[in-house]
Write a protein that holds these residues in place. Structure first.
Motif, mmCIF file in Angstrom:
data_model
loop_
_atom_site.group_PDB
_atom_site.id
_atom_site.type_symbol
_atom_site.label_atom_id
_atom_site.label_comp_id
_atom_site.label_asym_id
_atom_site.label_seq_id
_atom_site.Cartn_x
_atom_site.Cartn_y
_atom_site.Cartn_z
ATOM 1 N N ALA A 173 43.885 28.722 19.198
ATOM 2 C CA ALA A 173 43.868 30.143 19.566
ATOM 3 C C ALA A 173 42.582 30.405 20.333
ATOM 4 O O ALA A 173 41.490 30.131 19.837
ATOM 5 C CB ALA A 173 43.902 31.004 18.309
ATOM 6 N N SER A 174 42.697 30.885 21.566
ATOM 7 C CA SER A 174 41.498 31.055 22.381
ATOM 8 C C SER A 174 41.495 32.425 23.039
ATOM 9 O O SER A 174 42.436 33.198 22.925
ATOM 10 C CB SER A 174 41.438 29.985 23.462
ATOM 11 O OG SER A 174 42.436 30.230 24.428
ATOM 12 N N HIS A 175 40.420 32.695 23.748
ATOM 13 C CA HIS A 175 40.299 33.903 24.558
ATOM 14 C C HIS A 175 41.479 33.947 25.533
ATOM 15 O O HIS A 175 41.949 32.907 25.983
ATOM 16 C CB HIS A 175 38.974 33.835 25.324
ATOM 17 C CG HIS A 175 38.651 35.095 26.063
ATOM 18 N ND1 HIS A 175 39.109 35.324 27.336
ATOM 19 C CD2 HIS A 175 37.931 36.174 25.704
ATOM 20 C CE1 HIS A 175 38.678 36.514 27.727
ATOM 21 N NE2 HIS A 175 37.956 37.045 26.765
ATOM 22 N N LYS A 176 41.928 35.139 25.894
ATOM 23 C CA LYS A 176 43.124 35.270 26.735
ATOM 24 C C LYS A 176 42.981 34.564 28.097
ATOM 25 O O LYS A 176 43.957 34.113 28.660
ATOM 26 C CB LYS A 176 43.485 36.737 26.934
ATOM 27 C CG LYS A 176 42.430 37.593 27.593
ATOM 28 C CD LYS A 176 42.926 39.032 27.733
ATOM 29 C CE LYS A 176 41.858 40.005 28.187
ATOM 30 N NZ LYS A 176 41.186 39.684 29.429
ATOM 31 N N ASP A 177 41.759 34.467 28.602
ATOM 32 C CA ASP A 177 41.540 33.799 29.887
ATOM 33 C C ASP A 177 41.893 32.313 29.837
ATOM 34 O O ASP A 177 42.104 31.677 30.862
ATOM 35 C CB ASP A 177 40.081 33.940 30.334
ATOM 36 C CG ASP A 177 39.767 35.362 30.784
ATOM 37 O OD1 ASP A 177 40.722 36.168 30.904
ATOM 38 O OD2 ASP A 177 38.586 35.657 31.003
ATOM 39 N N PHE A 178 41.893 31.748 28.653
ATOM 40 C CA PHE A 178 42.162 30.310 28.527
ATOM 41 C C PHE A 178 43.500 30.041 27.838
ATOM 42 O O PHE A 178 43.771 28.923 27.416
ATOM 43 C CB PHE A 178 41.022 29.635 27.747
ATOM 44 C CG PHE A 178 39.693 29.768 28.425
ATOM 45 C CD1 PHE A 178 39.358 28.952 29.497
ATOM 46 C CD2 PHE A 178 38.783 30.723 28.011
ATOM 47 C CE1 PHE A 178 38.142 29.083 30.138
ATOM 48 C CE2 PHE A 178 37.566 30.873 28.650
ATOM 49 C CZ PHE A 178 37.241 30.053 29.719
ATOM 50 N N LYS A 179 44.306 31.085 27.728
ATOM 51 C CA LYS A 179 45.567 30.974 26.998
ATOM 52 C C LYS A 179 46.469 29.871 27.561
ATOM 53 O O LYS A 179 47.119 29.149 26.802
ATOM 54 C CB LYS A 179 46.298 32.327 27.027
ATOM 55 C CG LYS A 179 47.240 32.533 25.870
ATOM 56 C CD LYS A 179 47.847 33.939 25.891
ATOM 57 C CE LYS A 179 48.812 34.082 27.059
ATOM 58 N NZ LYS A 179 49.354 35.440 27.183
ATOM 59 N N LEU B 27 36.947 25.676 36.545
ATOM 60 C CA LEU B 27 36.586 26.370 35.316
ATOM 61 C C LEU B 27 37.502 27.547 35.067
ATOM 62 O O LEU B 27 38.241 27.583 34.119
ATOM 63 C CB LEU B 27 35.131 26.832 35.414
ATOM 64 C CG LEU B 27 34.456 27.206 34.105
ATOM 65 C CD1 LEU B 27 34.543 26.074 33.120
ATOM 66 C CD2 LEU B 27 33.010 27.557 34.371
ATOM 67 N N ASN B 28 37.475 28.497 35.931
ATOM 68 C CA ASN B 28 38.303 29.691 35.743
ATOM 69 C C ASN B 28 38.259 30.480 37.038
ATOM 70 O O ASN B 28 37.254 31.093 37.351
ATOM 71 C CB ASN B 28 37.760 30.536 34.587
ATOM 72 C CG ASN B 28 38.601 31.770 34.351
ATOM 73 O OD1 ASN B 28 39.591 32.001 35.042
ATOM 74 N ND2 ASN B 28 38.211 32.562 33.381
ATOM 75 N N ASP B 29 39.321 30.435 37.818
ATOM 76 C CA ASP B 29 39.275 31.099 39.122
ATOM 77 C C ASP B 29 40.018 32.427 39.146
ATOM 78 O O ASP B 29 40.079 33.093 40.150
ATOM 79 C CB ASP B 29 39.804 30.184 40.223
ATOM 80 C CG ASP B 29 41.200 29.686 39.919
ATOM 81 O OD1 ASP B 29 41.725 30.032 38.851
ATOM 82 O OD2 ASP B 29 41.749 28.951 40.748
ATOM 83 N N LYS B 30 40.576 32.803 37.999
ATOM 84 C CA LYS B 30 41.371 34.040 38.003
ATOM 85 C C LYS B 30 40.498 35.281 37.920
ATOM 86 O O LYS B 30 40.663 36.225 38.667
ATOM 87 C CB LYS B 30 42.318 34.038 36.803
ATOM 88 C CG LYS B 30 43.416 33.019 36.919
ATOM 89 C CD LYS B 30 44.208 32.970 35.614
ATOM 90 C CE LYS B 30 44.906 31.627 35.507
ATOM 91 N NZ LYS B 30 45.163 31.286 34.112
ATOM 92 N N LYS B 31 39.568 35.246 37.008
ATOM 93 C CA LYS B 31 38.832 36.449 36.668
ATOM 94 C C LYS B 31 37.830 36.873 37.747
ATOM 95 O O LYS B 31 37.689 38.041 38.032
ATOM 96 C CB LYS B 31 38.100 36.224 35.350
ATOM 97 C CG LYS B 31 37.576 37.498 34.740
ATOM 98 C CD LYS B 31 37.017 37.203 33.357
ATOM 99 C CE LYS B 31 36.399 38.461 32.761
ATOM 100 N NZ LYS B 31 35.770 38.149 31.473
ATOM 101 N N TYR B 32 37.121 35.909 38.330
ATOM 102 C CA TYR B 32 36.015 36.264 39.214
ATOM 103 C C TYR B 32 36.361 36.094 40.692
ATOM 104 O O TYR B 32 35.584 36.447 41.560
ATOM 105 C CB TYR B 32 34.789 35.425 38.872
ATOM 106 C CG TYR B 32 34.393 35.574 37.430
ATOM 107 C CD1 TYR B 32 33.811 36.747 36.966
ATOM 108 C CD2 TYR B 32 34.655 34.555 36.515
ATOM 109 C CE1 TYR B 32 33.485 36.902 35.644
ATOM 110 C CE2 TYR B 32 34.327 34.702 35.178
ATOM 111 C CZ TYR B 32 33.738 35.881 34.749
ATOM 112 O OH TYR B 32 33.422 36.023 33.435
#
Ligand SMILES: [Zn+2]
Length: 132
Positions: free
Chosen positions: A65-71, A114-119
Motif C-alpha cells: 500500500a503506497s502513496h497514490k502517486d506510486f499506486k 522517478l515520477n513524471d506525472k505530478k511535476y
C-alpha cells in the motif's frame, strides 16, 4: 538565477550519478553529500566521489500500500543497501523476482524514471536490481 533551477536539476549529479563525498583525511565515503566530515569536522578534506554501483541488501520490505502517486507500481520492494564502500542507502529494488529479493542478495544500480506525472518533468533516480 540559481534559485530558479528546479530542485530536480540541482540534485542531478547527486541522484543520477550517485555522487557523494569522500574525506581524504579519514578515508570515509558519505552519501548523501556532506559539507563537513562528521569524523574530522573542520580538519576534513572533502571531495566529490561517485559511489560504487554495486552492493548487497541488508534489509528490505515489500510495499503493498503506497502513496497514490506510486499506486501503479505496487507492490514493490524497498531496501537498505550496503554499497561496496560500506555506505548504506535506501532505494527501490526493481526488475527482481520475489524469490530473488533477500538479505545478502547482490544488487547493481540501474536508472529508472522517478515520477513524471505530478511535476511535468521526467526525473531519474538511482534504483537497484538483484544481479542475475
Ligand atoms: Zn574525515
Amino acid at each position: 538565477m540559481q534559485e530558479a533551477i528546479p530542485l530536480n536539476w540541482r540534485k542531478y549529479p547527486e541522484r543520477y550519478r550517485l555522487e557523494g563525498t569522500h574525506c581524504e583525511e579519514c578515508g570515509q565515503d558519505f552519501y548523501p553529500k556532506k559539507n563537513i566530515c562528521p569524523n574530522c569536522r573542520r580538519k576534513g578534506k572533502l571531495e566529490d566521489k561517485q559511489m560504487p554501483r554495486e552492493g548487497k541488501i541488508i534489509s528490505y520490505s515489500k510495499v503493498k500500500a503506497s502513496h497514490k502517486d506510486f499506486k501503479d507500481e505496487t507492490p514493490y520492494y524497498v531496501a537498505l543497501i550496503e554499497l561496496k564502500n560500506g555506505v548504506t542507502i535506501f532505494s527501490q529494488v526493481v526488475d527482481s523476482l520475489d524469490n530473488e529479493v533477500e538479505i545478502g542478495a547482490e544488487v547493481e544500480k540501474v536508472f529508472r524514471k522517478l515520477n513524471d506525472k505530478k511535476y511535468g518533468v521526467i526525473a531519474y533516480s538511482h534504483k537497484f536490481r538483484v544481479k542475475k
